[in-house]
Write a protein that holds these residues in place. Sequence first.
Motif, PDB file in Angstrom:
ATOM      1  N   ALA A 240       0.849  -1.187   0.000  1.00  0.00           N
ATOM      2  CA  ALA A 240       0.000   0.000   0.000  1.00  0.00           C
ATOM      3  C   ALA A 240       0.887   1.239   0.000  1.00  0.00           C
ATOM      4  N   THR A 241       0.302   2.363  -0.398  1.00  0.00           N
ATOM      5  CA  THR A 241       1.051   3.616  -0.327  1.00  0.00           C
ATOM      6  C   THR A 241       1.033   4.178   1.088  1.00  0.00           C
ATOM      7  N   GLU A 242       0.049   3.783   1.890  1.00  0.00           N
ATOM      8  CA  GLU A 242       0.019   4.204   3.295  1.00  0.00           C
ATOM      9  C   GLU A 242       1.205   3.582   4.041  1.00  0.00           C
ATOM     10  N   VAL A 243       1.787   4.354   4.962  1.00  0.00           N
ATOM     11  CA  VAL A 243       2.874   3.807   5.763  1.00  0.00           C
ATOM     12  C   VAL A 243       2.335   2.713   6.683  1.00  0.00           C
ATOM     13  N   LEU A 244       3.231   1.850   7.130  1.00  0.00           N
ATOM     14  CA  LEU A 244       2.882   0.769   8.043  1.00  0.00           C
ATOM     15  C   LEU A 244       3.555   1.022   9.381  1.00  0.00           C
ATOM     16  N   SER A 245       2.779   0.944  10.458  1.00  0.00           N
ATOM     17  CA  SER A 245       3.307   1.037  11.817  1.00  0.00           C
ATOM     18  C   SER A 245       3.424  -0.371  12.383  1.00  0.00           C
ATOM     19  N   ILE A 246       4.615  -0.695  12.903  1.00  0.00           N
ATOM     20  CA  ILE A 246       4.888  -2.042  13.408  1.00  0.00           C
ATOM     21  C   ILE A 246       5.225  -1.959  14.893  1.00  0.00           C
ATOM     22  N   ALA A 247       4.412  -2.590  15.719  1.00  0.00           N
ATOM     23  CA  ALA A 247       4.624  -2.558  17.163  1.00  0.00           C
ATOM     24  C   ALA A 247       5.725  -3.543  17.560  1.00  0.00           C
ATOM     25  N   PRO A 248       6.522  -3.218  18.581  1.00  0.00           N
ATOM     26  CA  PRO A 248       7.500  -4.189  19.091  1.00  0.00           C
ATOM     27  C   PRO A 248       6.803  -5.490  19.483  1.00  0.00           C
ATOM     28  N   ALA A 249       7.489  -6.612  19.284  1.00  0.00           N
ATOM     29  CA  ALA A 249       6.841  -7.905  19.496  1.00  0.00           C
ATOM     30  C   ALA A 249       7.862  -8.953  19.901  1.00  0.00           C
ATOM     31  N   GLU A 250       7.494 -10.229  19.751  1.00  0.00           N
ATOM     32  CA  GLU A 250       8.324 -11.340  20.211  1.00  0.00           C
ATOM     33  C   GLU A 250       8.780 -12.210  19.042  1.00  0.00           C
ATOM     34  N   MET A 251       9.787 -13.022  19.305  1.00  0.00           N
ATOM     35  CA  MET A 251      10.365 -13.903  18.294  1.00  0.00           C
ATOM     36  C   MET A 251      10.498 -15.310  18.873  1.00  0.00           C
ATOM     37  N   PHE A 252      10.414 -16.313  17.989  1.00  0.00           N
ATOM     38  CA  PHE A 252      10.347 -17.699  18.437  1.00  0.00           C
ATOM     39  C   PHE A 252      11.187 -18.602  17.536  1.00  0.00           C
ATOM     40  N   THR A 253      11.539 -19.737  18.082  1.00  0.00           N
ATOM     41  CA  THR A 253      12.085 -20.828  17.279  1.00  0.00           C
ATOM     42  C   THR A 253      11.189 -22.042  17.487  1.00  0.00           C
ATOM     43  N   LYS A 254      11.220 -22.967  16.546  1.00  0.00           N
ATOM     44  CA  LYS A 254      10.356 -24.143  16.603  1.00  0.00           C
ATOM     45  C   LYS A 254      11.159 -25.350  17.051  1.00  0.00           C
TER      46      LYS A 254
ATOM     47  N   GLY B 139       4.716 -33.546  18.723  1.00  0.00           N
ATOM     48  CA  GLY B 139       4.718 -32.761  17.496  1.00  0.00           C
ATOM     49  C   GLY B 139       5.747 -31.652  17.554  1.00  0.00           C
ATOM     50  N   GLU B 140       5.277 -30.413  17.611  1.00  0.00           N
ATOM     51  CA  GLU B 140       6.158 -29.251  17.647  1.00  0.00           C
ATOM     52  C   GLU B 140       5.614 -28.214  18.615  1.00  0.00           C
ATOM     53  N   ASP B 141       6.520 -27.434  19.188  1.00  0.00           N
ATOM     54  CA  ASP B 141       6.113 -26.273  19.968  1.00  0.00           C
ATOM     55  C   ASP B 141       7.066 -25.122  19.663  1.00  0.00           C
ATOM     56  N   PHE B 142       6.742 -23.956  20.176  1.00  0.00           N
ATOM     57  CA  PHE B 142       7.519 -22.763  19.889  1.00  0.00           C
ATOM     58  C   PHE B 142       8.146 -22.227  21.168  1.00  0.00           C
ATOM     59  N   LEU B 143       9.425 -21.865  21.074  1.00  0.00           N
ATOM     60  CA  LEU B 143      10.181 -21.378  22.219  1.00  0.00           C
ATOM     61  C   LEU B 143      10.425 -19.883  22.065  1.00  0.00           C
ATOM     62  N   LEU B 144      10.048 -19.139  23.078  1.00  0.00           N
ATOM     63  CA  LEU B 144      10.220 -17.690  23.076  1.00  0.00           C
ATOM     64  C   LEU B 144      11.696 -17.341  23.259  1.00  0.00           C
ATOM     65  N   LEU B 145      12.239 -16.558  22.332  1.00  0.00           N
ATOM     66  CA  LEU B 145      13.670 -16.228  22.344  1.00  0.00           C
ATOM     67  C   LEU B 145      13.958 -14.794  22.778  1.00  0.00           C
ATOM     68  N   GLY B 146      12.960 -13.937  22.770  1.00  0.00           N
ATOM     69  CA  GLY B 146      13.199 -12.545  23.115  1.00  0.00           C
ATOM     70  C   GLY B 146      12.245 -11.628  22.379  1.00  0.00           C
ATOM     71  N   LYS B 147      12.659 -10.371  22.258  1.00  0.00           N
ATOM     72  CA  LYS B 147      11.817  -9.358  21.640  1.00  0.00           C
ATOM     73  C   LYS B 147      12.506  -8.793  20.395  1.00  0.00           C
ATOM     74  N   TRP B 148      11.732  -8.082  19.590  1.00  0.00           N
ATOM     75  CA  TRP B 148      12.305  -7.416  18.425  1.00  0.00           C
ATOM     76  C   TRP B 148      11.468  -6.196  18.078  1.00  0.00           C
ATOM     77  N   LYS B 149      12.084  -5.281  17.397  1.00  0.00           N
ATOM     78  CA  LYS B 149      11.364  -4.122  16.882  1.00  0.00           C
ATOM     79  C   LYS B 149      11.948  -3.766  15.528  1.00  0.00           C
ATOM     80  N   ALA B 150      11.204  -2.999  14.753  1.00  0.00           N
ATOM     81  CA  ALA B 150      11.615  -2.642  13.401  1.00  0.00           C
ATOM     82  C   ALA B 150      11.532  -1.135  13.214  1.00  0.00           C
ATOM     83  N   THR B 151      12.537  -0.561  12.568  1.00  0.00           N
ATOM     84  CA  THR B 151      12.520   0.860  12.231  1.00  0.00           C
ATOM     85  C   THR B 151      12.903   1.014  10.759  1.00  0.00           C
ATOM     86  N   PRO B 152      12.257   1.935  10.047  1.00  0.00           N
ATOM     87  CA  PRO B 152      12.576   2.096   8.620  1.00  0.00           C
ATOM     88  C   PRO B 152      13.929   2.766   8.424  1.00  0.00           C
ATOM     89  N   LEU B 153      14.595   2.405   7.337  1.00  0.00           N
ATOM     90  CA  LEU B 153      15.882   3.012   6.989  1.00  0.00           C
ATOM     91  C   LEU B 153      15.681   4.049   5.890  1.00  0.00           C
TER      92      LEU B 153
END
Length: 277
Positions: free
Chosen positions: A243-257, A263-277
Motif C-alpha cells: 500500500a502507499t500508506e505507511v505501516l506502523s509495526i509494534a514491538p513484538a516477540e520472536m520464536f524458534t520451533k 509434534g512441535e512447539d515454539f520457544l520464546l527467544l526474546g523481543k524485536w522491533k523494526a525501524t525504517p531506513l
Amino acid sequence: MMVLQILLLGFSILLFNAAAFSTDPSPWSPSKWRLILDIGRESGTDMPSNWGSSGGRLVLPIDVLVESDACSSRDELVGSGALTIRPFETPTYINDRGEQEVSIKEGGWKIQLPPGKKGHAATLQFWLDFETEASRNDVTLPAGRIYFAANCWREEELIRGSRAIAPIVADYEEAQEAVEKQLSHETGDRRLDGTDPIETMIAYKDMTELIVYRDEMRRRLKDAERYLPRNADEIPKGHWPGATEVLSIAPAEMFTKRKNLFGEDFLLLGKWKATPL
C-alpha cells in the motif's frame, strides 16, 4: 491543429515531470528496515533453565530489504503467498571473542488482515533462516528458522485504533488516580488511620471496591492492547510493500520451533522491533 499538438505536448511534459519528481513510492516498491533483535530470557519461555539465566542479553541488528517478489521457499506457519524479506548486509555483534558475523538467508513475509472491527491490528508474520548461531555469555540464538510476528496498522487504521483505545486508557488512568488519591498521605482517606474501628472497616470496603474497579479497567486495557495501538505516535512507521500508506509495526516477540514427543512447539527467544531506513 498545431495548437492542439502543442497543448498535448505540454500536457505530456507535465505528466512526465509529476512522475519524475513524485516522492510517493509505488505500493509494491521494496523498502529497507532495520530489525533490532533483543535476545534473552523472557517470562513464560520454555528454553532450558540455564539459558539466559544470568539476565544477559544479545542484541543483534539486521538490515533487511522487504520485497514484493514471491518467496522461493515456503513455510506452513506463515502459509502460502509469502513474499521475500532478506538481509542486504551481513549482521554483526560483539561477544567475548570480538566481532562476530551471522549468516542469514532470505525468508518470507505476509500480512494477515484482521476480521471484524476497524482499527484492529493486522498481523505481520515472517521468518528468516539463520545458517549460523549467535551467542553471548549464556544466551544463544540457535541456527535454524526464526519466526517473527507483530501487530501492525496502515495509517488510516492506526488513527481509528487510537480513537478506539483512548477512552479505555482514560478509564484505567482515572481508576488508578482514584486509588492513589485514596492512599495518599496528603489527600487520602483519613478513616484508614484506624482511629475509629467501624469507620476504618467501611473505609477498607470502599478501598476494596476502588481496587477491584481499577483492576477491571487494567484488564480491559491489557485486552484492548492485544489489537489496538496504545501510544500510536511512538510506534515506528515507514513504507512497507502492499500500500502507499505507511505501516506502523509494534514491538513484538520472536520464536524458534522445536520438535517434541507430541509434534512441535515454539520457544520464546526474546523481543524485536523494526525501524525504517
